[in-house]
Design a protein around this motif. Structure first.
Motif, PDB file in Angstrom:
ATOM      1  N   ALA A 387       1.555   6.968   5.613  1.00  0.00           N
ATOM      2  CA  ALA A 387       0.614   8.064   5.343  1.00  0.00           C
ATOM      3  C   ALA A 387       0.807   9.227   6.315  1.00  0.00           C
ATOM      4  CB  ALA A 387      -0.816   7.554   5.421  1.00  0.00           C
ATOM      5  N   ASP A 412      -5.815   5.147  10.352  1.00  0.00           N
ATOM      6  CA  ASP A 412      -4.689   6.063  10.591  1.00  0.00           C
ATOM      7  C   ASP A 412      -5.183   7.497  10.609  1.00  0.00           C
ATOM      8  OD1 ASP A 412      -4.355   7.413   7.912  1.00  0.00           O
ATOM      9  OD2 ASP A 412      -4.102   5.326   7.272  1.00  0.00           O
ATOM     10  N   GLY A 416      -4.867  10.828   4.232  1.00  0.00           N
ATOM     11  CA  GLY A 416      -6.098  10.564   3.474  1.00  0.00           C
ATOM     12  C   GLY A 416      -5.738  10.279   2.022  1.00  0.00           C
ATOM     13  N   VAL A 421      -7.098   9.277  -6.778  1.00  0.00           N
ATOM     14  CA  VAL A 421      -6.199   8.146  -6.511  1.00  0.00           C
ATOM     15  C   VAL A 421      -7.000   6.915  -6.074  1.00  0.00           C
ATOM     16  CG1 VAL A 421      -4.395   7.339  -4.923  1.00  0.00           C
ATOM     17  CG2 VAL A 421      -4.203   9.609  -5.961  1.00  0.00           C
ATOM     18  N   THR A 432       1.822   5.982  -5.410  1.00  0.00           N
ATOM     19  CA  THR A 432       2.062   7.425  -5.480  1.00  0.00           C
ATOM     20  C   THR A 432       3.402   7.738  -4.809  1.00  0.00           C
ATOM     21  OG1 THR A 432       0.875   7.704  -3.417  1.00  0.00           O
ATOM     22  CG2 THR A 432      -0.390   8.024  -5.439  1.00  0.00           C
ATOM     23  N   LYS A 433       4.092   6.679  -4.423  1.00  0.00           N
ATOM     24  CA  LYS A 433       5.357   6.898  -3.722  1.00  0.00           C
ATOM     25  C   LYS A 433       6.486   7.115  -4.727  1.00  0.00           C
ATOM     26  CE  LYS A 433       3.465   4.456   0.124  1.00  0.00           C
ATOM     27  NZ  LYS A 433       3.265   3.209   0.825  1.00  0.00           N
ATOM     28  N   GLY A 438       8.099   2.491  -3.404  1.00  0.00           N
ATOM     29  CA  GLY A 438       6.940   1.579  -3.354  1.00  0.00           C
ATOM     30  C   GLY A 438       6.794   0.888  -4.693  1.00  0.00           C
ATOM     31  N   GLY A 440       3.850  -0.572  -5.422  1.00  0.00           N
ATOM     32  CA  GLY A 440       2.414  -0.517  -5.729  1.00  0.00           C
ATOM     33  C   GLY A 440       1.785  -1.894  -5.728  1.00  0.00           C
ATOM     34  N   GLY A 442       1.505  -3.797  -2.684  1.00  0.00           N
ATOM     35  CA  GLY A 442       1.031  -4.142  -1.342  1.00  0.00           C
ATOM     36  C   GLY A 442      -0.471  -4.374  -1.299  1.00  0.00           C
ATOM     37  N   SER A 467      -7.353   7.531   6.972  1.00  0.00           N
ATOM     38  CA  SER A 467      -8.032   6.465   6.237  1.00  0.00           C
ATOM     39  C   SER A 467      -8.232   5.277   7.160  1.00  0.00           C
ATOM     40  CB  SER A 467      -7.186   5.998   5.058  1.00  0.00           C
ATOM     41  OG  SER A 467      -6.673   7.098   4.346  1.00  0.00           O
ATOM     42  N   PHE A 469      -8.879   1.124   6.651  1.00  0.00           N
ATOM     43  CA  PHE A 469      -9.044  -0.066   5.814  1.00  0.00           C
ATOM     44  C   PHE A 469      -9.668  -1.149   6.680  1.00  0.00           C
ATOM     45  CE2 PHE A 469      -6.864   0.628   1.779  1.00  0.00           C
ATOM     46  CZ  PHE A 469      -6.231   1.835   2.022  1.00  0.00           C
TER      47      PHE A 469
HETATM   48  N1  LIG Z   1      -3.344   4.443   4.539  1.00  0.00           N
HETATM   49  C1  LIG Z   1      -3.136   5.108   3.417  1.00  0.00           C
HETATM   50  N2  LIG Z   1      -3.173   6.466   3.399  1.00  0.00           N
HETATM   51  C2  LIG Z   1      -2.972   7.161   2.248  1.00  0.00           C
HETATM   52  N3  LIG Z   1      -2.727   6.579   1.046  1.00  0.00           N
HETATM   53  C3  LIG Z   1      -2.678   5.244   0.996  1.00  0.00           C
HETATM   54  C4  LIG Z   1      -2.869   4.426   2.169  1.00  0.00           C
HETATM   55  N4  LIG Z   1      -2.779   3.120   1.802  1.00  0.00           N
HETATM   56  C5  LIG Z   1      -2.523   3.124   0.466  1.00  0.00           C
HETATM   57  N5  LIG Z   1      -2.451   4.386  -0.030  1.00  0.00           N
HETATM   58  C6  LIG Z   1      -2.238   4.803  -1.425  1.00  0.00           C
HETATM   59  O1  LIG Z   1      -2.386   3.674  -2.259  1.00  0.00           O
HETATM   60  C7  LIG Z   1      -1.229   3.451  -3.046  1.00  0.00           C
HETATM   61  C8  LIG Z   1      -1.044   1.984  -3.288  1.00  0.00           C
HETATM   62  O2  LIG Z   1      -0.718   1.299  -2.101  1.00  0.00           O
HETATM   63  P1  LIG Z   1       0.093  -0.065  -2.155  1.00  0.00           P
HETATM   64  O3  LIG Z   1       0.278  -0.563  -0.780  1.00  0.00           O
HETATM   65  O4  LIG Z   1      -0.585  -0.984  -3.135  1.00  0.00           O
HETATM   66  O5  LIG Z   1       1.458   0.359  -2.812  1.00  0.00           O
HETATM   67  P2  LIG Z   1       2.657   1.201  -2.162  1.00  0.00           P
HETATM   68  O6  LIG Z   1       2.468   1.313  -0.687  1.00  0.00           O
HETATM   69  O7  LIG Z   1       2.753   2.477  -2.933  1.00  0.00           O
HETATM   70  O8  LIG Z   1       3.900   0.290  -2.507  1.00  0.00           O
HETATM   71  P3  LIG Z   1       4.288  -1.140  -1.824  1.00  0.00           P
HETATM   72  O9  LIG Z   1       3.195  -1.437  -0.801  1.00  0.00           O
HETATM   73  O10 LIG Z   1       4.262  -2.131  -2.952  1.00  0.00           O
HETATM   74  O11 LIG Z   1       5.615  -0.926  -1.247  1.00  0.00           O
HETATM   75  C9  LIG Z   1      -0.121   4.110  -2.249  1.00  0.00           C
HETATM   76  O12 LIG Z   1       0.960   4.492  -3.093  1.00  0.00           O
HETATM   77  C10 LIG Z   1      -0.836   5.328  -1.649  1.00  0.00           C
HETATM   78  O13 LIG Z   1      -0.940   6.373  -2.570  1.00  0.00           O
END
Ligand SMILES: Nc1ncnc2c1ncn2[C@@H]1O[C@H](COP(=O)(O)OP(=O)(O)OP(=O)(O)O)[C@@H](O)[C@H]1O
Ligand SMILES: [Mg+2]
Length: 489
Positions: A387, A412, A416, A421, A432-433, A438, A440, A442, A467, A469
């Protein structure tokens, strides 16, 4: 001989011995004549036959109305004789009668006479005025023709025609219905085709997601086996490192003793009797640079000790992270330790993008599957690192206790999460990567793991600020875990 006509050619030639009655009687056209008194003067044979009355009964009488109409009304010839033809015809024959095209003042008409013949007869009749030489009215001649067959044929034709029209209408209705059914069918088929196409698109999308999931699984499998391998190697290295470390301590002690001994020898050296031996010792001391060795050996030993400590730490972290000894087992473990070993493993992802700040509370051990909780920590920390923009940021990992629960959070100072989203971040495959960066999965995997631990995961975010978590986990699982590691359902 000449063909020239005689002078009296305008006078009509006449047939010798043929009376007017003879002429009429020979005519196949039913004909009668009345005088100006409406009295029948001629009534030919064909007329007798057609109307079924005797000429003798009719001639000298005025009962034509009775014959035709069963009452005393005038016939067409009567109207001609009275000179009221145009008025009479109009009122008595309505629009059925009309002037003859051949003879001036003559009228013709047709009508049905129900009491004539068998079941009535259709008659076509003409009436023509008969005039004297001076042009005055002498009477009227009326002819009658039986057109019953033609009329019946016409009626039949009409019936057939209307039947045909009915049939055509029925067929047209049937065809229209068939056409409607066909159109409905076509519409249904089109709808089915559209539904099929959209289903196909859905299936294609699903297929693409499946193949991504498969890639992800293959990747996880690979990571898992690499993890196992690393943990195996770590385990193997752990033992030699253990005795190297312990030997190292002994070695340091021995060296200290040796150095003491050396100092004693050096002090005793001037009292040695043999000058040659003293010289040889001095030469050797200079050549091996004993003073430098005495300074450098402790430094080397200290650096080596640091190296060995680091190797031991890495090995320990690898073992902790993969939890190869207790993979998938529910056990009581310390969250702070798990987080530390995970941070060491993901350090490479983080160190170029952000400073890591740890703020740990005192935590009781919690009942969990440590390797899975480590996965959650890793996903959150990697997301936090991703991020960050071009500017170096800060990632803070905090832990703490809240009643019978413990919590950890990863905060972090990154981009944001946009409002649109946010509701989707825990959806599988939502990313969004850019493609290839990514999957999606994780956060959705993390969500699943936290749920399995009867915990919660939530997020606070502000655009451009960052953000946080937060994961909350119970210290003890509500159901006693069973032996194979899975919780009873
Ligand atoms: N700390 C963060 N700051 C900003 N956006 C976040 C953050 N954590 C998650 N996101 C958003 O949430 C989406 C989904 O996260 P997720 O970890 O499920 O998938 P990813 O990171 O895109 O891919 P992967 O983790 O599978 O490699 C991300 O693509 C991003 O847009
Ligand atoms: Mg991620």
């Amino acid at each position: 001989m000449t063909n020239a006509k005689p002078a009296s050619a305008t006078a009509a030639p006449h047939l010798e011995g043929v009376s007017l009655t003879g002429f009429f009687d020979a005519s196949p056209v039913a004909t009668f004549v009345i005088n100006t008194e409406h009295v029948v003067t001629y009534f030919n044979k064909a007329c007798e036959k057609l109307l079924g009355v005797n000429a003798a009964d009719m001639i000298g009488e005025r009962k034509l109305g009775l014959v035709f109409y069963n009452n005393d009304r005038p016939v067409l010839a009567d109207l001609i004789v009275d000179g009221t033809s145009s008025v009479g015809v109009a009122s008595l024959y309505t629009n059925q009668a009309h002037r003859s095209k051949l003879i001036a003042d003559a009228y013709e008409s047709e009508g049905f006479f129900p009491h004539l013949g068998d079941g009535g007869r259709w008659l076509f009749f003409t009436a023509t005025p008969l005039r004297n030489a001076d042009g005055s009215m002498a009477g009227a001649v009326e002819t009658l023709q039986d057109i019953t067959d033609r009329k019946r044929a016409e009626e039949d034709l009409l019936k057939h025609q209307s039947k045909l029209e009915e049939l055509i209408e029925k067929r047209t209705t049937e065809l229209a219905q068939a056409n409607r059914t066909l159109l409905e069918d076509v519409a249904r088929r089109e709808a089915a085709e559209t539904a099929l196409l959209s289903r196909n698109t859905e299936l294609n999308e699903l297929n693409a997601k499946l193949s991504m999931a498969q890639q992800h699984l293959v990747q996880s499998e690979k990571l898992a086996s690499i993890g196992q391998l690393a943990a195996g190697v770590a385990h193997e290295i752990n033992n030699p490192i253990g005795y190297i470390f312990s030997n190292f301590g002994t070695l340091e002690k021995y060296l200290t003793d040796l150095f003491q001994m050396l100092v004693a020898y050096e002090k005793a050296e001037p009292f040695h009797g043999n000058a040659q031996t003293v010289l040889a010792l001095a030469t050797l001391r200079n050549s091996i640079e004993l003073d430098f060795l005495k300074e450098d050996i402790p430094t080397l030993m200290r650096e080596s000790r640091e190296g060995i400590v680091r190797v031991r730490k890495i090995v320990q972290d690898l073992k902790d992270f993969s939890h190869v000894d207790a993979n998938l087992d529910w056990q009581f473990a310390n969250l702070n330790q798990g987080i530390d070993s995970t941070l060491n493993v993901v350090n490479n992802e983080v160190k170029y993008k952000a400073d890591l700040v740890k703020d740990y509370g005192d935590l009781p051990d919690i009942q969990c599957m440590p390797s899975q909780i480590n996965q959650v920590v890793m996903n959150l920390v990697v997301n936090a690192a991703h991020a960050m923009g071009a500017q170096r940021g800060k990632i803070t990992v905090r832990t703490g206790v809240a009643g019978d629960k413990v919590w950890f959070e990863v905060a972090d100072t990154g981009s944001g999460i946009p409002k649109e989203v946010l509701p989707r971040i825990f959806d599988p495959f939502y990313t969004t990567k850019p493609v290839g960066h990514g999957t999606g999965l994780g956060l959705s995997l993390s969500y699943g793991i936290v749920q399995k631990h009867h915990g919660t995961i939530d997020v606070q975010t502000e655009m451009t600020k960052g953000s946080t978590f937060r994961v909350m986990l119970p210290v003890k699982q509500p159901n006693p875990p069973v032996a194979d590691g899975a919780l009873p359902t």
